[in-house]
Design a protein around this motif. Structure first.
Motif, PDB file in Angstrom:
ATOM      1  N   GLU A 104      31.307  35.906 -47.854  1.00  0.00           N
ATOM      2  CA  GLU A 104      30.857  36.481 -49.111  1.00  0.00           C
ATOM      3  C   GLU A 104      29.599  35.805 -49.654  1.00  0.00           C
ATOM      4  OE1 GLU A 104      33.694  37.287 -52.098  1.00  0.00           O
ATOM      5  OE2 GLU A 104      35.365  37.390 -50.729  1.00  0.00           O
ATOM      6  N   ARG A 105      28.702  35.394 -48.770  1.00  0.00           N
ATOM      7  CA  ARG A 105      27.515  34.697 -49.250  1.00  0.00           C
ATOM      8  C   ARG A 105      26.668  35.579 -50.154  1.00  0.00           C
ATOM      9  NH1 ARG A 105      26.583  33.066 -43.513  1.00  0.00           N
ATOM     10  NH2 ARG A 105      27.828  31.205 -43.195  1.00  0.00           N
ATOM     11  N   SER A 106      26.698  36.899 -49.935  1.00  0.00           N
ATOM     12  CA  SER A 106      25.878  37.799 -50.745  1.00  0.00           C
ATOM     13  C   SER A 106      26.712  38.564 -51.773  1.00  0.00           C
ATOM     14  CB  SER A 106      25.153  38.801 -49.834  1.00  0.00           C
ATOM     15  OG  SER A 106      26.083  39.570 -49.111  1.00  0.00           O
ATOM     16  N   ALA A 107      27.949  38.097 -52.004  1.00  0.00           N
ATOM     17  CA  ALA A 107      28.829  38.813 -52.935  1.00  0.00           C
ATOM     18  C   ALA A 107      28.234  38.819 -54.332  1.00  0.00           C
ATOM     19  CB  ALA A 107      30.219  38.158 -52.957  1.00  0.00           C
ATOM     20  N   ALA A 108      28.516  39.884 -55.068  1.00  0.00           N
ATOM     21  CA  ALA A 108      27.990  40.003 -56.432  1.00  0.00           C
ATOM     22  C   ALA A 108      28.487  38.878 -57.330  1.00  0.00           C
ATOM     23  CB  ALA A 108      28.395  41.358 -57.016  1.00  0.00           C
ATOM     24  N   ALA A 109      29.650  38.309 -56.987  1.00  0.00           N
ATOM     25  CA  ALA A 109      30.193  37.234 -57.806  1.00  0.00           C
ATOM     26  C   ALA A 109      29.308  35.993 -57.779  1.00  0.00           C
ATOM     27  CB  ALA A 109      31.608  36.870 -57.334  1.00  0.00           C
ATOM     28  N   VAL A 110      28.530  35.808 -56.714  1.00  0.00           N
ATOM     29  CA  VAL A 110      27.653  34.647 -56.585  1.00  0.00           C
ATOM     30  C   VAL A 110      26.242  35.159 -56.333  1.00  0.00           C
ATOM     31  CG1 VAL A 110      27.274  32.449 -55.406  1.00  0.00           C
ATOM     32  CG2 VAL A 110      29.584  33.356 -55.632  1.00  0.00           C
ATOM     33  N   PRO A 111      25.494  35.496 -57.385  1.00  0.00           N
ATOM     34  CA  PRO A 111      24.236  36.219 -57.238  1.00  0.00           C
ATOM     35  C   PRO A 111      23.124  35.435 -56.556  1.00  0.00           C
ATOM     36  CG  PRO A 111      24.576  35.538 -59.510  1.00  0.00           C
ATOM     37  CD  PRO A 111      25.842  35.247 -58.783  1.00  0.00           C
ATOM     38  N   ARG A 112      23.140  34.120 -56.613  1.00  0.00           N
ATOM     39  CA  ARG A 112      22.087  33.318 -56.006  1.00  0.00           C
ATOM     40  C   ARG A 112      22.514  32.873 -54.619  1.00  0.00           C
ATOM     41  NH1 ARG A 112      18.586  30.526 -60.120  1.00  0.00           N
ATOM     42  NH2 ARG A 112      18.124  29.109 -58.419  1.00  0.00           N
ATOM     43  N   THR A 113      21.547  32.686 -53.727  1.00  0.00           N
ATOM     44  CA  THR A 113      21.845  32.182 -52.392  1.00  0.00           C
ATOM     45  C   THR A 113      21.604  30.685 -52.284  1.00  0.00           C
ATOM     46  OG1 THR A 113      19.600  32.721 -51.656  1.00  0.00           O
ATOM     47  CG2 THR A 113      21.310  34.378 -51.297  1.00  0.00           C
ATOM     48  N   ALA A 114      20.907  30.081 -53.247  1.00  0.00           N
ATOM     49  CA  ALA A 114      20.676  28.643 -53.255  1.00  0.00           C
ATOM     50  C   ALA A 114      20.684  28.145 -54.693  1.00  0.00           C
ATOM     51  CB  ALA A 114      19.349  28.304 -52.574  1.00  0.00           C
ATOM     52  N   HIS A 115      21.113  26.887 -54.854  1.00  0.00           N
ATOM     53  CA  HIS A 115      21.354  26.337 -56.184  1.00  0.00           C
ATOM     54  C   HIS A 115      20.760  24.942 -56.288  1.00  0.00           C
ATOM     55  CE1 HIS A 115      24.374  29.548 -57.007  1.00  0.00           C
ATOM     56  NE2 HIS A 115      24.425  29.530 -55.693  1.00  0.00           N
ATOM     57  N   SER A 116      20.492  24.518 -57.519  1.00  0.00           N
ATOM     58  CA  SER A 116      19.938  23.182 -57.708  1.00  0.00           C
ATOM     59  C   SER A 116      21.006  22.099 -57.602  1.00  0.00           C
ATOM     60  CB  SER A 116      19.238  23.081 -59.075  1.00  0.00           C
ATOM     61  OG  SER A 116      20.166  23.268 -60.139  1.00  0.00           O
ATOM     62  N   LEU A 117      22.287  22.479 -57.749  1.00  0.00           N
ATOM     63  CA  LEU A 117      23.382  21.526 -57.620  1.00  0.00           C
ATOM     64  C   LEU A 117      24.581  22.226 -57.000  1.00  0.00           C
ATOM     65  CD1 LEU A 117      24.831  18.831 -58.152  1.00  0.00           C
ATOM     66  CD2 LEU A 117      25.297  19.635 -60.487  1.00  0.00           C
ATOM     67  N   VAL A 118      25.104  21.648 -55.924  1.00  0.00           N
ATOM     68  CA  VAL A 118      26.326  22.144 -55.286  1.00  0.00           C
ATOM     69  C   VAL A 118      27.351  21.021 -55.322  1.00  0.00           C
ATOM     70  CG1 VAL A 118      27.388  23.035 -53.184  1.00  0.00           C
ATOM     71  CG2 VAL A 118      25.067  23.740 -53.804  1.00  0.00           C
ATOM     72  N   THR A 119      28.515  21.299 -55.890  1.00  0.00           N
ATOM     73  CA  THR A 119      29.555  20.283 -56.020  1.00  0.00           C
ATOM     74  C   THR A 119      30.750  20.600 -55.129  1.00  0.00           C
ATOM     75  OG1 THR A 119      30.567  21.434 -57.900  1.00  0.00           O
ATOM     76  CG2 THR A 119      28.895  19.751 -58.399  1.00  0.00           C
ATOM     77  N   VAL A 120      31.334  19.562 -54.566  1.00  0.00           N
ATOM     78  CA  VAL A 120      32.584  19.671 -53.810  1.00  0.00           C
ATOM     79  C   VAL A 120      33.523  18.634 -54.403  1.00  0.00           C
ATOM     80  CG1 VAL A 120      33.645  19.719 -51.528  1.00  0.00           C
ATOM     81  CG2 VAL A 120      31.220  20.281 -51.761  1.00  0.00           C
ATOM     82  N   PHE A 121      34.217  19.007 -55.465  1.00  0.00           N
ATOM     83  CA  PHE A 121      35.072  18.073 -56.183  1.00  0.00           C
ATOM     84  C   PHE A 121      36.465  17.952 -55.584  1.00  0.00           C
ATOM     85  CE2 PHE A 121      32.299  18.885 -60.068  1.00  0.00           C
ATOM     86  CZ  PHE A 121      31.761  17.611 -60.066  1.00  0.00           C
ATOM     87  N   GLU A 122      37.073  19.066 -55.184  1.00  0.00           N
ATOM     88  CA  GLU A 122      38.453  19.036 -54.700  1.00  0.00           C
ATOM     89  C   GLU A 122      38.631  19.471 -53.255  1.00  0.00           C
ATOM     90  OE1 GLU A 122      38.547  19.436 -59.075  1.00  0.00           O
ATOM     91  OE2 GLU A 122      38.173  21.132 -57.747  1.00  0.00           O
ATOM     92  N   GLN A 123      37.794  20.344 -52.752  1.00  0.00           N
ATOM     93  CA  GLN A 123      38.074  20.989 -51.468  1.00  0.00           C
ATOM     94  C   GLN A 123      37.958  20.042 -50.281  1.00  0.00           C
ATOM     95  OE1 GLN A 123      35.753  24.500 -50.672  1.00  0.00           O
ATOM     96  NE2 GLN A 123      37.170  25.244 -49.126  1.00  0.00           N
ATOM     97  N   LEU A 124      37.202  18.969 -50.420  1.00  0.00           N
ATOM     98  CA  LEU A 124      36.965  18.078 -49.292  1.00  0.00           C
ATOM     99  C   LEU A 124      38.253  17.515 -48.731  1.00  0.00           C
ATOM    100  CD1 LEU A 124      34.374  17.147 -47.858  1.00  0.00           C
ATOM    101  CD2 LEU A 124      34.431  15.091 -49.263  1.00  0.00           C
ATOM    102  N   GLN A 125      39.225  17.214 -49.598  1.00  0.00           N
ATOM    103  CA  GLN A 125      40.471  16.605 -49.144  1.00  0.00           C
ATOM    104  C   GLN A 125      41.460  17.635 -48.608  1.00  0.00           C
ATOM    105  OE1 GLN A 125      41.790  14.643 -52.643  1.00  0.00           O
ATOM    106  NE2 GLN A 125      42.050  16.534 -53.809  1.00  0.00           N
ATOM    107  N   CYS A 126      41.122  18.917 -48.690  1.00  0.00           N
ATOM    108  CA  CYS A 126      42.039  19.974 -48.253  1.00  0.00           C
ATOM    109  C   CYS A 126      41.420  20.860 -47.180  1.00  0.00           C
ATOM    110  CB  CYS A 126      42.453  20.836 -49.447  1.00  0.00           C
ATOM    111  SG  CYS A 126      43.456  19.983 -50.670  1.00  0.00           S
ATOM    112  N   THR A 127      40.412  20.352 -46.467  1.00  0.00           N
ATOM    113  CA  THR A 127      39.787  21.155 -45.424  1.00  0.00           C
ATOM    114  C   THR A 127      39.963  20.488 -44.069  1.00  0.00           C
ATOM    115  OG1 THR A 127      37.727  22.184 -44.669  1.00  0.00           O
ATOM    116  CG2 THR A 127      37.522  20.044 -45.743  1.00  0.00           C
ATOM    117  N   ALA A 128      40.149  21.293 -43.040  1.00  0.00           N
ATOM    118  CA  ALA A 128      40.308  20.758 -41.693  1.00  0.00           C
ATOM    119  C   ALA A 128      38.975  20.356 -41.075  1.00  0.00           C
ATOM    120  CB  ALA A 128      40.992  21.799 -40.802  1.00  0.00           C
ATOM    121  N   ASP A 129      37.860  20.797 -41.637  1.00  0.00           N
ATOM    122  CA  ASP A 129      36.546  20.537 -41.055  1.00  0.00           C
ATOM    123  C   ASP A 129      35.569  20.124 -42.150  1.00  0.00           C
ATOM    124  OD1 ASP A 129      34.257  20.420 -39.545  1.00  0.00           O
ATOM    125  OD2 ASP A 129      34.474  22.417 -38.661  1.00  0.00           O
ATOM    126  N   PRO A 130      35.644  18.866 -42.606  1.00  0.00           N
ATOM    127  CA  PRO A 130      34.748  18.425 -43.686  1.00  0.00           C
ATOM    128  C   PRO A 130      33.271  18.558 -43.341  1.00  0.00           C
ATOM    129  CG  PRO A 130      36.533  16.852 -43.372  1.00  0.00           C
ATOM    130  CD  PRO A 130      36.599  17.819 -42.224  1.00  0.00           C
TER     131      PRO A 130
END
Length: 272
Positions: A104-130
């Motif tokens: 869903e990189r181009s989904a209407a819910a996320v109108p921009r494709t690049a951002h000045s700040l990207v945060t990963v607060f919780e998902q890092l500890q719950c992913t199989a491929d950090p």
């Protein structure tokens, strides 16, 4: 604009619609657990001076409290959250939150494709491929922008370590994620440099986990997503019982529960 309405870190007794199942645990996260990480969110936003000039994307934003806090500072916010129940709660807060980032990189819910700040607060500890998750974060960050990764501090600095161990012991057949796998010095920095990012500072933040009572503490911890394999292998009743036993040392005379935990974050820059 939606309001975060955060009044502290002690959760009130949850309403009866929490309870078992993925939807109940998502509601428990939103009502009980997510506010415990407010000190982490605020420390990062203060350090990076998040405000009207910030376009922020939260990867694995869960039910969206971190996004609400950034929006209250004037930032343009959006998120990606793979869990349907959590995503619906975030959308119910009038936040722009899409699903899986790869589809869903181009989904209407996320109108921009690049951002000045990207945060990963919780998902890092719950992913199989950090490494893949951090590569995604780097790809969605503007040149000169920042990526922030956060994880638990050393287990000896976290009261919740013994409580989290229930997840490991009760998921013997299908072990998944170690919440402290990236707590060692240099682990987050290595992920960031591997994605072509330049580490630009780090910090440690105390995040007390405070609950009105033992029931709230059990439901809050179960809502973190770290106990899913344990629930599948051992059943919710047994996992909840062992959580109660592990939490007993942290019950106070007034029946509230409090654990002191240290979290660590690292800021990295996308080279120009």
């Amino acid at each position: 604009m939606a309001s975060a309405q955060v009044t502290g870190t002690t959760a009130q007794r949850p309403r009866a619609h929490g309870g078992a199942g993925a939807r109940g645990r998502a509601r428990d996260w939103a009502e009980i657990q997510e506010r415990m990480l407010v000190p982490l969110y605020e420390a990062v936003y203060e350090r990076l001076e998040v405000g009207p000039a910030t376009s922020l994307l939260g990867l694995g934003c869960r039910s969206g409290l971190a996004l609400l806090l950034a929006a209250e500072r004037g930032a343009e916010v959006a998120g990606l959250e793979p869990e349907t129940e959590l995503r619906e709660l975030a959308q119910g807060r009038r936040l722009r939150v899409g699903g899986d980032g790869h589809r869903e990189r181009s989904a209407a819910a996320v109108p921009r494709t690049a951002h000045s700040l990207v945060t990963v607060f919780e998902q890092l500890q719950c992913t199989a491929d950090p490494a893949r998750l951090v590569a995604d974060a780097a790809r969605m960050t503007l040149q000169g922008g920042h990526v922030v990764l956060a994880t638990w501090g050393p287990p000896e600095r976290c009261d919740s370590a013994s409580v989290l161990d229930v997840a490991r012991r009760r998921a013997a057949r299908t072990p998944r994620y170690d919440p402290f796998a990236l707590s060692a010095p240099g682990a987050l920095e290595a992920l960031l440099t591997g994605a072509g990012l330049r580490p630009a500072g780090s910090g440690r933040v105390n995040c007390p986990f405070a609950y009105a009572d033992l029931e709230s503490a059990v439901r809050g911890m179960l809502s973190t997503g770290l106990y899913e394999a344990a629930i599948e292998d051992s059943g919710p009743a047994l996992v909840a019982k062992e959580l109660e036993e592990a939490l007993h040392p942290y019950v106070r005379p007034d029946a509230s529960v409090r654990m002191v935990n240290l979290f660590r974050y690292v800021v990295a820059e996308q080279p120009r």
